[in-house]
Enzyme design. Structure first.
Site, short mmCIF file in Angstrom:
data_model
loop_
_atom_site.label_atom_id
_atom_site.label_comp_id
_atom_site.label_asym_id
_atom_site.label_seq_id
_atom_site.Cartn_x
_atom_site.Cartn_y
_atom_site.Cartn_z
CE LYS A 22 -1.40 1.73 3.90
NZ LYS A 22 -1.31 3.10 4.39
CG ASN A 23 2.56 2.71 3.51
OD1 ASN A 23 1.41 3.09 3.40
ND2 ASN A 23 3.12 2.43 4.68
NE ARG A 94 1.52 11.09 7.84
CZ ARG A 94 1.62 12.36 8.19
NH1 ARG A 94 0.54 13.08 8.38
NH2 ARG A 94 2.80 12.92 8.35
CB CYS A 118 -2.76 16.69 9.89
SG CYS A 118 -1.89 15.19 10.10
NE ARG A 123 7.08 17.32 15.46
CZ ARG A 123 6.39 16.22 15.39
NH1 ARG A 123 5.09 16.25 15.26
NH2 ARG A 123 6.97 15.06 15.47
N PRO A 124 4.44 18.32 11.18
CG PRO A 124 2.41 17.42 11.77
CD PRO A 124 3.13 18.72 11.65
CG ASP A 126 9.21 19.66 10.17
OD1 ASP A 126 8.90 18.49 9.82
OD2 ASP A 126 9.92 19.89 11.15
CG ASP A 307 3.41 1.16 9.73
OD1 ASP A 307 3.23 2.03 10.60
OD2 ASP A 307 3.34 1.41 8.50
CB ILE A 329 8.66 5.94 14.52
CG1 ILE A 329 9.76 4.89 14.30
CG2 ILE A 329 8.41 6.75 13.25
CD1 ILE A 329 11.05 5.39 13.74
NE ARG A 399 -6.43 4.87 6.31
CZ ARG A 399 -5.83 5.92 6.85
NH1 ARG A 399 -6.24 6.38 8.01
NH2 ARG A 399 -4.84 6.50 6.24
C1 UD1 Z 1 5.13 6.38 6.53
C2 UD1 Z 1 4.08 5.30 6.39
C3 UD1 Z 1 3.60 4.87 7.76
C4 UD1 Z 1 4.77 4.47 8.65
C5 UD1 Z 1 5.82 5.57 8.67
C6 UD1 Z 1 7.09 5.16 9.40
C7 UD1 Z 1 3.05 5.89 4.29
C8 UD1 Z 1 1.84 6.45 3.60
N1 UD1 Z 1 2.98 5.83 5.62
O1 UD1 Z 1 4.48 7.49 7.14
O2 UD1 Z 1 2.74 3.75 7.57
O3 UD1 Z 1 4.31 4.28 9.97
O4 UD1 Z 1 6.20 5.92 7.33
O5 UD1 Z 1 7.66 4.04 8.83
O6 UD1 Z 1 4.00 5.48 3.68
N2 UD1 Z 1 8.38 13.77 10.74
C9 UD1 Z 1 8.66 15.09 11.02
N3 UD1 Z 1 8.57 15.98 9.98
C10 UD1 Z 1 8.25 15.63 8.72
C11 UD1 Z 1 7.96 14.28 8.46
C12 UD1 Z 1 8.03 13.36 9.49
O7 UD1 Z 1 8.98 15.45 12.13
O8 UD1 Z 1 8.22 16.49 7.83
C13 UD1 Z 1 8.48 12.77 11.82
C14 UD1 Z 1 7.15 12.09 12.11
O9 UD1 Z 1 6.38 12.84 13.02
C15 UD1 Z 1 7.62 10.75 12.67
C16 UD1 Z 1 8.90 10.46 11.89
O10 UD1 Z 1 9.31 11.70 11.35
O11 UD1 Z 1 7.98 10.91 14.02
C17 UD1 Z 1 8.75 9.45 10.76
O12 UD1 Z 1 7.66 9.83 9.94
P1 UD1 Z 1 7.59 9.48 8.38
O13 UD1 Z 1 8.64 8.48 8.05
O14 UD1 Z 1 7.55 10.74 7.60
O15 UD1 Z 1 6.19 8.79 8.27
P2 UD1 Z 1 5.16 8.91 7.09
O16 UD1 Z 1 5.90 9.04 5.79
O17 UD1 Z 1 4.12 9.91 7.41
#
Ligand code: UD1
Length: 432
Positions: A22-23, A94, A118, A123-124, A126, A307, A329, A399
């Site tokens: 999926k991802n 997402r 969200c 931040r999420p 950034d 995951d 994470i 999902r």
């Molecule tokens: C992807 C996966 C999700 C999995 C995660 C970690 C998809 C659609 N989802 O989510 O299933 O749990 O990887 O393997 O592929 N962070 C920041 N700033 C950013 C981006 C991330 O601080 O701009 C932090 C997040 O809050 C988290 C960490 O980095 O603590 C890892 O997140 P990230 O690898 O980006 O996860 P996703 O890509 O959202």
């Protein structure tokens, strides 16, 4: 309300076929509209997140033709630079943020609604924004919850990621594919879906090297072309069935997998006392007795995946002795522990750590899925438990898991999707 009803206690046994990842599919589908030529994708999983991004692509003028359940022909020539990606589907998933990188790369302009729920603050995403800005884009937030990214010219840059982020690595990689000059992403995520998206882009004419290591080098190209591509198997779906086999003391062959992607999982299962047999594209998990304890910390790939954290916790909850799971994470990924407690689990959560005191058995209960992976883990708990459980909020599970109850039933599980008291009584009558 539709939910699962499960009678636990049957060891799972037989063979299960794993769907496409999926991802990986979310990134690849977004990347598929970076060309005006046709892209054919195989092994696309039939899950609701994927249906949502396909609807989002259609809504902005992309042509999506379903060849069969897992194969699509996509043509993005109808998507114009002024496309606005905002509808009820986009806000639910997402992965829709991948359309920022893909449209910014192709058209130098992207307007995409932020991922569902969200209430952001930057931040999420950034790190995504930092990367787009480094490539020369102007990125701003516009109400209601839209990200607008635009650039006269995108120029290759040297980008150091402050956190290892799968999403940001893929998103920046997509935009950089069509930037002028060379981009280097340092401290990049190494997950299999990062590599799969890079391989897909390369098959469209991109020049990406180093995906799968922590330094990715991208030489921008002016144009991408059509391709045929098959998506990798889903590492997390495979892992979920491996842990379901172990928790029910079963014997399951998990087919259509890449065993290398499962190494952190097989290592833990072996430490706990499972037998694992690997071949080219299969893994067999055999658990004949109660397993032992272990400790694990979630980490970026090749570490233990976040995951799979709920699934290993469910299994350790039934194992001998004390185990410790540390979530590094995501904060707040232990919400499902309250549900396990209802089943008789002894788990104490302190901050990002769960201290698990294994019990002999779980007892069936009414459970609510707090999210996708935790929902699947609660189903595993229900399959291993004594008695009947009902699992609610299964839309989360749908999902990311294709035919979850059907696949489990083929392995001997007693699980049905029900929607009424009558169906519940029929199930109870059937299972005795
Ligand atoms: C992807 C996966 C999700 C999995 C995660 C970690 C998809 C659609 N989802 O989510 O299933 O749990 O990887 O393997 O592929 N962070 C920041 N700033 C950013 C981006 C991330 O601080 O701009 C932090 C997040 O809050 C988290 C960490 O980095 O603590 C890892 O997140 P990230 O690898 O980006 O996860 P996703 O890509 O959202």
């Amino acid at each position: 309300m539709e939910h699962y009803i499960v009678k636990g206690g049957n060891p799972l046994s037989g063979e299960v076929e794993i769907a496409g990842a999926k991802n990986a599919a979310l990134g690849i589908l977004a990347a598929s509209v970076m060309t005006s030529e046709t892209v054919t994708l195989e092994n696309v999983p039939d899950v609701s997140d994927i249906r949502a991004i396909l609807k989002a692509i259609r809504a902005i003028g992309g042509h999506v033709e379903k060849i069969d359940r897992h194969c699509y022909r996509i043509n993005g020539s109808g998507i114009t630079a002024d496309a606005v990606v905002d509808n009820e589907y986009v806000r639910k998933i997402r992965g829709s943020y991948y359309l920022i990188g893909s449209l910014l790369g192709r058209h130098r302009h992207a307007a995409v609604a932020l991922p569902g729920g969200c209430n952001i603050g930057l931040r999420p995403i950034d790190q995504h924004i930092k990367g787009f800005r480094a490539l020369g884009a102007d990125v701003r937030l516009a109400p209601p919850g839209m990200v607008i990214a635009e650039a006269e010219v995108l120029r290759g840059a040297h980008i150091y990621m402050d956190v290892v982020s799968v999403g940001a690595t893929i998103n920046i990689m997509m935009a950089a594919t069509m930037a002028e000059g060379v981009t280097i992403i340092e401290n990049a995520a190494k997950e299999p879906h990062v590599v799969d998206t890079a391989n897909f882009l390369n098959s469209m004419g991109a020049s990406i090297k180093g995906a799968g290591t922590d330094v990715i080098r991208i030489k921008g190209v002016q144009k991408l072309h059509g391709t045929n591509y098959s998506i990798i198997p889903d590492q997390i779906e495979a892992g979920t069935f491996m842990f379901a086999a172990a928790a029910t003391r079963g014997d399951v062959v998990i087919k259509n997998v890449i065993p290398k992607h499962l190494e952190s999982l097989t290592a833990k299962l072996m430490e706990m006392g499972c037998q694992i047999h690997e071949s080219d594209d299969e893994v067999r998990v055999v658990a004949t007795r109660r397993l032992g304890p272990t400790n694990a910390k979630t980490l970026p790939y090749p570490g233990f995946p976040t995951d799979m954290q709920p699934q290993i916790t469910v299994l350790l909850g039934l194992s001998r002795g004390v185990s410790i799971i540390t979530e590094s994470i995501f904060e707040n990924r232990f919400k499902y522990v309250d549900e396990l407690t209802k089943m008789g689990a002894h788990i104490q959560v302190e901050g990002n750590t769960a201290i698990i005191n294994g019990v002999e058995k779980y007892t069936g209960a009414n459970l609510s899925s707090p999210d996708l992976r935790a929902g699947a883990a609660l189903v595993i708990a229900a399959l291993a438990a004594e008695g009947i459980s009902e699992v609610y909020d299964i839309h989360y599970i749908e999902r990311g898991y294709e035919d979850f109850p059907e696949k489990l039933r083929r392995l001997g599980a007693e699980i049905e999707t029900i929607d009424s008291e009558l169906e519940k009584r029929k199930f109870q009558f059937k299972v005795g």
